[in-house]
Write a protein that holds these residues in place. Structure first.
Motif, PDB file in Angstrom:
ATOM      1  N   ARG A   1       0.834  -1.208   0.000  1.00 26.62           N
ATOM      2  CA  ARG A   1       0.000   0.000   0.000  1.00 26.62           C
ATOM      3  C   ARG A   1       0.870   1.261   0.000  1.00 26.62           C
ATOM      4  O   ARG A   1       0.577   2.235  -0.693  1.00 26.62           O
ATOM      5  CB  ARG A   1      -0.920  -0.013   1.217  1.00 26.62           C
ATOM      6  N   ARG A   2       1.962   1.229   0.782  1.00 28.73           N
ATOM      7  CA  ARG A   2       2.883   2.373   0.814  1.00 28.73           C
ATOM      8  C   ARG A   2       3.508   2.607  -0.564  1.00 28.73           C
ATOM      9  O   ARG A   2       3.603   3.755  -1.033  1.00 28.73           O
ATOM     10  CB  ARG A   2       3.988   2.119   1.845  1.00 28.73           C
ATOM     11  N   LEU A   3       3.932   1.536  -1.238  1.00 28.91           N
ATOM     12  CA  LEU A   3       4.542   1.663  -2.559  1.00 28.91           C
ATOM     13  C   LEU A   3       3.540   2.168  -3.591  1.00 28.91           C
ATOM     14  O   LEU A   3       3.887   2.953  -4.477  1.00 28.91           O
ATOM     15  CB  LEU A   3       5.124   0.313  -2.995  1.00 28.91           C
ATOM     16  N   LEU A   4       2.296   1.721  -3.473  1.00 23.60           N
ATOM     17  CA  LEU A   4       1.268   2.188  -4.400  1.00 23.60           C
ATOM     18  C   LEU A   4       0.978   3.672  -4.203  1.00 23.60           C
ATOM     19  O   LEU A   4       0.732   4.411  -5.165  1.00 23.60           O
ATOM     20  CB  LEU A   4      -0.017   1.384  -4.193  1.00 23.60           C
ATOM     21  N   LYS A   5       1.060   4.120  -2.958  1.00 22.59           N
ATOM     22  CA  LYS A   5       0.718   5.499  -2.624  1.00 22.59           C
ATOM     23  C   LYS A   5       1.871   6.466  -2.882  1.00 22.59           C
ATOM     24  O   LYS A   5       1.651   7.583  -3.377  1.00 22.59           O
ATOM     25  CB  LYS A   5       0.312   5.572  -1.146  1.00 22.59           C
ATOM     26  N   LYS A   6       3.101   6.034  -2.570  1.00 20.81           N
ATOM     27  CA  LYS A   6       4.238   6.949  -2.562  1.00 20.81           C
ATOM     28  C   LYS A   6       5.138   6.856  -3.794  1.00 20.81           C
ATOM     29  O   LYS A   6       6.014   7.700  -3.972  1.00 20.81           O
ATOM     30  CB  LYS A   6       5.100   6.697  -1.309  1.00 20.81           C
ATOM     31  N   THR A   7       4.963   5.825  -4.604  1.00 19.94           N
ATOM     32  CA  THR A   7       5.860   5.652  -5.748  1.00 19.94           C
ATOM     33  C   THR A   7       5.051   5.448  -7.034  1.00 19.94           C
ATOM     34  O   THR A   7       3.825   5.288  -6.997  1.00 19.94           O
ATOM     35  CB  THR A   7       6.780   4.420  -5.560  1.00 19.94           C
ATOM     36  N   THR A   8       5.767   5.448  -8.139  1.00 20.40           N
ATOM     37  CA  THR A   8       5.132   5.158  -9.438  1.00 20.40           C
ATOM     38  C   THR A   8       5.585   3.793  -9.970  1.00 20.40           C
ATOM     39  O   THR A   8       5.451   3.521 -11.164  1.00 20.40           O
ATOM     40  CB  THR A   8       5.496   6.250 -10.460  1.00 20.40           C
ATOM     41  N   ILE A   9       6.111   2.952  -9.094  1.00 23.64           N
ATOM     42  CA  ILE A   9       6.537   1.610  -9.501  1.00 23.64           C
ATOM     43  C   ILE A   9       5.330   0.871 -10.065  1.00 23.64           C
ATOM     44  O   ILE A   9       4.245   0.877  -9.457  1.00 23.64           O
ATOM     45  CB  ILE A   9       7.107   0.836  -8.292  1.00 23.64           C
ATOM     46  N   PRO A  10       5.463   0.226 -11.228  1.00 27.74           N
ATOM     47  CA  PRO A  10       4.325  -0.507 -11.802  1.00 27.74           C
ATOM     48  C   PRO A  10       3.763  -1.535 -10.827  1.00 27.74           C
ATOM     49  O   PRO A  10       4.505  -2.141 -10.043  1.00 27.74           O
ATOM     50  CB  PRO A  10       4.936  -1.191 -13.028  1.00 27.74           C
ATOM     51  N   ILE A  11       2.471  -1.725 -10.874  1.00 21.65           N
ATOM     52  CA  ILE A  11       1.789  -2.634  -9.943  1.00 21.65           C
ATOM     53  C   ILE A  11       2.335  -4.055 -10.067  1.00 21.65           C
ATOM     54  O   ILE A  11       2.523  -4.748  -9.056  1.00 21.65           O
ATOM     55  CB  ILE A  11       0.271  -2.598 -10.182  1.00 21.65           C
ATOM     56  N   THR A  12       2.597  -4.495 -11.290  1.00 20.67           N
ATOM     57  CA  THR A  12       3.151  -5.837 -11.481  1.00 20.67           C
ATOM     58  C   THR A  12       4.469  -5.989 -10.741  1.00 20.67           C
ATOM     59  O   THR A  12       4.724  -6.990 -10.066  1.00 20.67           O
ATOM     60  CB  THR A  12       3.367  -6.125 -12.980  1.00 20.67           C
ATOM     61  N   GLU A  13       5.328  -4.952 -10.838  1.00 21.28           N
ATOM     62  CA  GLU A  13       6.630  -5.007 -10.178  1.00 21.28           C
ATOM     63  C   GLU A  13       6.482  -4.993  -8.660  1.00 21.28           C
ATOM     64  O   GLU A  13       7.240  -5.649  -7.938  1.00 21.28           O
ATOM     65  CB  GLU A  13       7.493  -3.832 -10.632  1.00 21.28           C
ATOM     66  N   ILE A  14       5.518  -4.251  -8.151  1.00 18.32           N
ATOM     67  CA  ILE A  14       5.272  -4.236  -6.705  1.00 18.32           C
ATOM     68  C   ILE A  14       4.896  -5.639  -6.222  1.00 18.32           C
ATOM     69  O   ILE A  14       5.363  -6.104  -5.179  1.00 18.32           O
ATOM     70  CB  ILE A  14       4.171  -3.222  -6.341  1.00 18.32           C
ATOM     71  N   GLY A  15       4.048  -6.304  -6.997  1.00 17.40           N
ATOM     72  CA  GLY A  15       3.666  -7.670  -6.638  1.00 17.40           C
ATOM     73  C   GLY A  15       4.863  -8.591  -6.545  1.00 17.40           C
ATOM     74  O   GLY A  15       5.007  -9.356  -5.581  1.00 17.40           O
TER      75      GLY A  15
ATOM     76  N   SER B   1      -8.976  -3.255  -5.489  1.00 18.59           N
ATOM     77  CA  SER B   1      -7.814  -3.752  -6.227  1.00 18.59           C
ATOM     78  C   SER B   1      -6.666  -2.757  -6.131  1.00 18.59           C
ATOM     79  O   SER B   1      -6.887  -1.566  -5.857  1.00 18.59           O
ATOM     80  CB  SER B   1      -8.181  -3.974  -7.693  1.00 18.59           C
ATOM     81  N   PRO B   2      -5.422  -3.192  -6.341  1.00 19.10           N
ATOM     82  CA  PRO B   2      -4.287  -2.249  -6.337  1.00 19.10           C
ATOM     83  C   PRO B   2      -4.470  -1.108  -7.341  1.00 19.10           C
ATOM     84  O   PRO B   2      -4.099   0.036  -7.058  1.00 19.10           O
ATOM     85  CB  PRO B   2      -3.089  -3.140  -6.717  1.00 19.10           C
ATOM     86  N   THR B   3      -5.045  -1.402  -8.498  1.00 22.21           N
ATOM     87  CA  THR B   3      -5.238  -0.372  -9.525  1.00 22.21           C
ATOM     88  C   THR B   3      -6.153   0.734  -9.032  1.00 22.21           C
ATOM     89  O   THR B   3      -5.843   1.928  -9.154  1.00 22.21           O
ATOM     90  CB  THR B   3      -5.826  -1.000 -10.803  1.00 22.21           C
ATOM     91  N   PHE B   4      -7.295   0.348  -8.446  1.00 19.46           N
ATOM     92  CA  PHE B   4      -8.234   1.356  -7.960  1.00 19.46           C
ATOM     93  C   PHE B   4      -7.710   2.064  -6.726  1.00 19.46           C
ATOM     94  O   PHE B   4      -7.960   3.257  -6.519  1.00 19.46           O
ATOM     95  CB  PHE B   4      -9.598   0.725  -7.674  1.00 19.46           C
ATOM     96  N   TYR B   5      -6.945   1.364  -5.892  1.00 19.12           N
ATOM     97  CA  TYR B   5      -6.367   2.012  -4.710  1.00 19.12           C
ATOM     98  C   TYR B   5      -5.407   3.130  -5.152  1.00 19.12           C
ATOM     99  O   TYR B   5      -5.460   4.237  -4.623  1.00 19.12           O
ATOM    100  CB  TYR B   5      -5.605   0.994  -3.869  1.00 19.12           C
ATOM    101  N   ARG B   6      -4.576   2.835  -6.140  1.00 21.46           N
ATOM    102  CA  ARG B   6      -3.638   3.846  -6.617  1.00 21.46           C
ATOM    103  C   ARG B   6      -4.365   5.039  -7.246  1.00 21.46           C
ATOM    104  O   ARG B   6      -3.983   6.195  -7.039  1.00 21.46           O
ATOM    105  CB  ARG B   6      -2.661   3.220  -7.618  1.00 21.46           C
ATOM    106  N   LYS B   7      -5.415   4.774  -7.999  1.00 19.27           N
ATOM    107  CA  LYS B   7      -6.174   5.859  -8.607  1.00 19.27           C
ATOM    108  C   LYS B   7      -6.806   6.756  -7.544  1.00 19.27           C
ATOM    109  O   LYS B   7      -6.803   7.988  -7.673  1.00 19.27           O
ATOM    110  CB  LYS B   7      -7.269   5.297  -9.504  1.00 19.27           C
ATOM    111  N   ASP B   8      -7.321   6.157  -6.487  1.00 21.45           N
ATOM    112  CA  ASP B   8      -7.948   6.942  -5.408  1.00 21.45           C
ATOM    113  C   ASP B   8      -6.939   7.804  -4.677  1.00 21.45           C
ATOM    114  O   ASP B   8      -7.279   8.872  -4.118  1.00 21.45           O
ATOM    115  CB  ASP B   8      -8.630   6.014  -4.404  1.00 21.45           C
ATOM    116  N   GLU B   9      -5.662   7.352  -4.625  1.00 24.42           N
ATOM    117  CA  GLU B   9      -4.639   8.081  -3.887  1.00 24.42           C
ATOM    118  C   GLU B   9      -4.013   9.190  -4.726  1.00 24.42           C
ATOM    119  O   GLU B   9      -3.284  10.035  -4.204  1.00 24.42           O
ATOM    120  CB  GLU B   9      -3.547   7.109  -3.414  1.00 24.42           C
TER     121      GLU B   9
END
Length: 338
Positions: free
Chosen positions: A293-307, A329-337
């Motif tokens: 969640r921190r990586l999705l919120k604070k970085t632009t690392i692709p979701i696949t790479e975070i996984g 989903s990770p995609t929608f979480y990132r969009k909301d942030e």
């Protein structure tokens, strides 16, 4: 009656040399290039080999062995080239014995190790041995392209990976996530011959396996040795520290943690749940998802790479677990942030 011992001298093979020997060194009734199989029969042994060339610098092969009499494989170093041999013994009715310099140790079922072409060693196979061994022959170019070698430059792996060391590195206890990856490789090797060979799938499995093996080895050797504290609370603290330090790997399994920290599975489950109000797996998964969640919120690392950074073997598994924990989903979480 004195036991007969056979000494079989051989040398480390590069990928190209291995293929040359297999393709040109055996009669047509022994080697089938269409199915990539080799059957060798001697007066005291039987060996069957299945191999797959994934790239010019990585080859996977599985060996089924039976020996009526003792053999010593005397493997000589190869100064030409820069490559590594990864071994996994997944069936063995008797222990093998490995000699290297002053070191001498048994190899039992579950053995996992890697060595380079710059060292000599003797592998003793006892009379009456039946077993199976998965091996991966890897050129340095493959590791440089897929395994981020520089991240290991300041670790206990530096001698093997950068200084032409003769060491053989092993993992003491095999966690479940590594066993699953090894079993997957074996199953891919033995797909029916009329099934299209999924080279990309096997390459991904090999890359995932090597990253996890090297990462786990570093954490075992570089200051993550628990020292086996006596009281259960100290052990639980060490387990939590171990899990905190290994968020980039899949959960190792209760059996691995119990064996590694010297307690029973039932004791681990009972005391961990009492102290932390969650199972070890639940604790680990919560930490992973917090970091994701921190990586999705604070970085632009692709979701696949975070996984993959969180130790998941596929983007789908990462998405499924993230959604189960956070109901999105990770995609929608990132969009909301954003």
């Amino acid at each position: 009656m004195k036991e007969r011992i056979h000494h079989y001298p051989q040398q480390f093979f590069s990928v190209a040399r291995f293929l040359e020997v297999v393709q040109h060194g055996f009669a047509s009734d022994m080697h089938d290039p269409k199915t990539c199989t080799l059957s060798m029969r001697g007066t005291y042994y039987r060996t069957d080999l299945v191999y797959r060339l994934l790239r010019e610098d990585v080859l996977v092969f599985d060996q089924t062995m039976h020996f009526d009499e003792t053999e010593c494989n005397c493997v000589a170093a190869e100064e030409d080239g820069d490559f590594y041999l990864f071994k996994y013994v997944y069936e063995a009715n008797k222990p093998l014995r490995l000699e290297q310099g002053d070191s001498d140790f048994a190899i039992s079922e579950g053995f996992l190790g890697i060595c380079s072409n710059f060292g000599n060693h003797n592998l003793w196979v006892p009379a009456g041995f039946d077993g199976k061994m998965l091996q991966i022959l890897i050129e340095r170019s493959f590791l440089e392209e897929f395994v981020q070698l520089d991240s290991f430059r300041r670790t206990s792996l530096k001698n093997l990976l950068f200084n032409k060391s003769s060491e053989i590195l092993t993992i003491n206890f095999l966690p479940q996530f590594l066993k699953r990856r090894l079993d997957k490789l074996v199953s891919l090797l033995y797909l029916p011959t009329d099934t299209p060979f999924d080279k990309l799938n096997m390459l991904t499995a090999v890359t995932d396996l090597l990253r996890n093996f090297l990462g786990l080895y570093v954490h075992q050797e570089d200051g993550d040795d628990v020292g086996r504290p006596a009281d259960i609370n100290s052990i639980l603290v060490e387990i939590v520290r171990h899990l905190d330090n290994n968020l980039h790997l899949p959960f190792p399994g209760m059996g691995y943690l119990a064996k590694y920290f010297g307690i029973s599975v039932s004791t681990l489950k009972r005391h961990f749940s009492t102290k932390y109000k969650v199972t070890p797996h639940g604790y680990f998964r919560n930490l992973q998802m917090q970091e994701a969640r921190r990586l999705l919120k604070k970085t632009t690392i692709p979701i696949t790479e975070i996984g993959y950074k969180m130790g998941f073997d596929s983007p789908g598994n990462f998405t499924r677990v993230f959604k189960k924990v956070y109901d999105v989903s990770p995609t929608f979480y990132r969009k909301d942030e954003m």
